[in-house]
Design a protein around this motif. Sequence first.
Motif, PDB file in Angstrom:
ATOM      1  N   SER A  22       0.692  -1.125  -0.114  1.00 40.02           N
ATOM      2  CA  SER A  22       0.034   0.117  -0.062  1.00 40.02           C
ATOM      3  C   SER A  22       1.005   1.199  -0.083  1.00 40.02           C
ATOM      4  O   SER A  22       2.028   1.346   0.354  1.00 40.02           O
ATOM      5  CB  SER A  22      -1.010   0.012   1.159  1.00 40.02           C
ATOM      6  OG  SER A  22      -0.023  -0.007   2.472  1.00 40.02           O
ATOM      7  N   THR A  25      -2.104   7.386   2.067  1.00 39.07           N
ATOM      8  CA  THR A  25      -3.579   7.681   1.840  1.00 39.07           C
ATOM      9  C   THR A  25      -3.325   8.941   0.616  1.00 39.07           C
ATOM     10  O   THR A  25      -4.298   8.991  -0.410  1.00 39.07           O
ATOM     11  CB  THR A  25      -4.078   8.254   2.972  1.00 39.07           C
ATOM     12  OG1 THR A  25      -4.148   7.352   4.108  1.00 39.07           O
ATOM     13  CG2 THR A  25      -5.485   8.672   2.797  1.00 39.07           C
ATOM     14  N   ALA A  26      -2.451   9.929   0.924  1.00 33.95           N
ATOM     15  CA  ALA A  26      -2.114  11.123  -0.262  1.00 33.95           C
ATOM     16  C   ALA A  26      -2.002  10.292  -1.424  1.00 33.95           C
ATOM     17  O   ALA A  26      -2.408  10.954  -2.666  1.00 33.95           O
ATOM     18  CB  ALA A  26      -1.174  11.939   0.249  1.00 33.95           C
ATOM     19  N   GLN A  27      -1.189   9.547  -1.648  1.00 35.72           N
ATOM     20  CA  GLN A  27      -0.962   8.890  -3.003  1.00 35.72           C
ATOM     21  C   GLN A  27      -1.704   8.082  -3.493  1.00 35.72           C
ATOM     22  O   GLN A  27      -2.005   7.941  -4.506  1.00 35.72           O
ATOM     23  CB  GLN A  27       0.421   8.110  -2.730  1.00 35.72           C
ATOM     24  CG  GLN A  27       1.806   8.828  -2.526  1.00 35.72           C
ATOM     25  CD  GLN A  27       2.952   8.069  -2.070  1.00 35.72           C
ATOM     26  OE1 GLN A  27       2.909   6.817  -1.481  1.00 35.72           O
ATOM     27  NE2 GLN A  27       4.103   8.347  -2.547  1.00 35.72           N
ATOM     28  N   ALA A  28      -2.691   7.327  -2.789  1.00 37.90           N
ATOM     29  CA  ALA A  28      -3.687   6.397  -3.135  1.00 37.90           C
ATOM     30  C   ALA A  28      -4.552   6.897  -3.942  1.00 37.90           C
ATOM     31  O   ALA A  28      -5.211   6.162  -5.015  1.00 37.90           O
ATOM     32  CB  ALA A  28      -4.365   5.808  -2.092  1.00 37.90           C
ATOM     33  N   GLU A  29      -4.979   8.123  -4.240  1.00 41.80           N
ATOM     34  CA  GLU A  29      -5.908   8.752  -4.952  1.00 41.80           C
ATOM     35  C   GLU A  29      -5.379   8.937  -6.322  1.00 41.80           C
ATOM     36  O   GLU A  29      -5.955   9.198  -7.218  1.00 41.80           O
ATOM     37  CB  GLU A  29      -6.240  10.091  -4.663  1.00 41.80           C
ATOM     38  CG  GLU A  29      -5.166  11.297  -4.706  1.00 41.80           C
ATOM     39  CD  GLU A  29      -5.564  12.579  -4.196  1.00 41.80           C
ATOM     40  OE1 GLU A  29      -6.486  13.256  -4.775  1.00 41.80           O
ATOM     41  OE2 GLU A  29      -5.216  12.881  -3.034  1.00 41.80           O
ATOM     42  N   TYR A  30      -3.952   8.798  -6.561  1.00 37.54           N
ATOM     43  CA  TYR A  30      -3.441   8.790  -8.062  1.00 37.54           C
ATOM     44  C   TYR A  30      -3.357   7.379  -8.706  1.00 37.54           C
ATOM     45  O   TYR A  30      -2.872   7.366  -9.901  1.00 37.54           O
ATOM     46  CB  TYR A  30      -2.074   9.199  -7.800  1.00 37.54           C
ATOM     47  CG  TYR A  30      -2.209  11.021  -7.388  1.00 37.54           C
ATOM     48  CD1 TYR A  30      -2.976  11.988  -7.788  1.00 37.54           C
ATOM     49  CD2 TYR A  30      -1.388  11.148  -6.096  1.00 37.54           C
ATOM     50  CE1 TYR A  30      -3.067  13.101  -7.293  1.00 37.54           C
ATOM     51  CE2 TYR A  30      -1.364  12.347  -5.650  1.00 37.54           C
ATOM     52  CZ  TYR A  30      -2.114  13.428  -6.322  1.00 37.54           C
ATOM     53  OH  TYR A  30      -2.273  14.632  -5.675  1.00 37.54           O
ATOM     54  N   GLU A  32      -4.361   3.001  -9.212  1.00 40.48           N
ATOM     55  CA  GLU A  32      -5.410   1.832  -9.031  1.00 40.48           C
ATOM     56  C   GLU A  32      -4.582   0.837  -8.066  1.00 40.48           C
ATOM     57  O   GLU A  32      -3.246   0.896  -7.705  1.00 40.48           O
ATOM     58  CB  GLU A  32      -5.209   1.055 -10.419  1.00 40.48           C
ATOM     59  CG  GLU A  32      -6.198   1.642 -11.366  1.00 40.48           C
ATOM     60  CD  GLU A  32      -7.488   1.855 -11.238  1.00 40.48           C
ATOM     61  OE1 GLU A  32      -8.314   1.243 -10.313  1.00 40.48           O
ATOM     62  OE2 GLU A  32      -8.393   2.632 -11.826  1.00 40.48           O
ATOM     63  N   SER A  33      -5.285  -0.084  -7.536  1.00 42.21           N
ATOM     64  CA  SER A  33      -4.667  -1.260  -6.813  1.00 42.21           C
ATOM     65  C   SER A  33      -3.821  -2.195  -7.371  1.00 42.21           C
ATOM     66  O   SER A  33      -4.099  -2.109  -8.699  1.00 42.21           O
ATOM     67  CB  SER A  33      -5.809  -1.859  -6.012  1.00 42.21           C
ATOM     68  OG  SER A  33      -6.521  -2.453  -6.736  1.00 42.21           O
ATOM     69  N   HIS A 116      -1.054  11.891 -12.659  1.00 46.36           N
ATOM     70  CA  HIS A 116      -1.634  13.289 -12.398  1.00 46.36           C
ATOM     71  C   HIS A 116      -0.558  14.261 -11.894  1.00 46.36           C
ATOM     72  O   HIS A 116       0.323  14.260 -11.282  1.00 46.36           O
ATOM     73  CB  HIS A 116      -2.437  12.895 -11.152  1.00 46.36           C
ATOM     74  CG  HIS A 116      -3.686  14.338 -10.886  1.00 46.36           C
ATOM     75  ND1 HIS A 116      -3.359  15.568 -10.302  1.00 46.36           N
ATOM     76  CD2 HIS A 116      -4.705  14.238 -11.232  1.00 46.36           C
ATOM     77  CE1 HIS A 116      -4.194  16.142 -10.057  1.00 46.36           C
ATOM     78  NE2 HIS A 116      -5.305  15.445 -10.529  1.00 46.36           N
ATOM     79  N   ASN A 119       0.895  14.870  -8.274  1.00 41.17           N
ATOM     80  CA  ASN A 119       1.439  13.789  -7.954  1.00 41.17           C
ATOM     81  C   ASN A 119       3.101  14.131  -7.985  1.00 41.17           C
ATOM     82  O   ASN A 119       3.915  13.919  -8.582  1.00 41.17           O
ATOM     83  CB  ASN A 119       1.358  12.633  -8.750  1.00 41.17           C
ATOM     84  CG  ASN A 119       2.135  11.288  -7.944  1.00 41.17           C
ATOM     85  OD1 ASN A 119       2.702  11.394  -7.216  1.00 41.17           O
ATOM     86  ND2 ASN A 119       1.568   9.970  -8.340  1.00 41.17           N
TER      87      ASN A 119
END
Length: 148
Positions: A22, A25-30, A32-33, A116, A119
């Motif tokens: 993982s 949290t800030a990077q997760a929006e940019y 896909e899993s 993005h 990022n």
Amino acid sequence: MNPTIRIEEVNKDNWYECCQLSVSTAQAEYMESNAISIAQSKFEESLKPYAIYYEEAVVGFLMFNSVLEELDGYWIYRIMIDENYQGKGIGKQATQLMLDEIRNLRQANKVVVGYHPENTEAHRLYASLGFVDQGDRFGKEMAVVLHI
């Protein structure tokens, strides 16, 4: 002694570890899993998913397309390092290893990656490797190019 960093194609022995990684949290929006990326690679066979190893631990994931796409380049689809291993230069070394794989492909003159614009971690990584923003935009992403 420098730690060993290597990449290995995702397989039956490392796919689950890749799915457990993982980012912050800030990077997760940019992104896909990794699970979605691995699934995507099973339906789009030109996508090549790799686990990133730091010593013997799976600490990251990357994926690129092995066929030419937009801008007549090979596209990097994903690169991520688990949040517990960031800041150690692993992402940069793994990206260089991926670029070595891409150089072996037919007509490998250009590598493209989209991300993005906000990022900043991605921007720093790709700029440090020589990727240049030539003004190409695809939806909400900017595309940067490396001539190899």
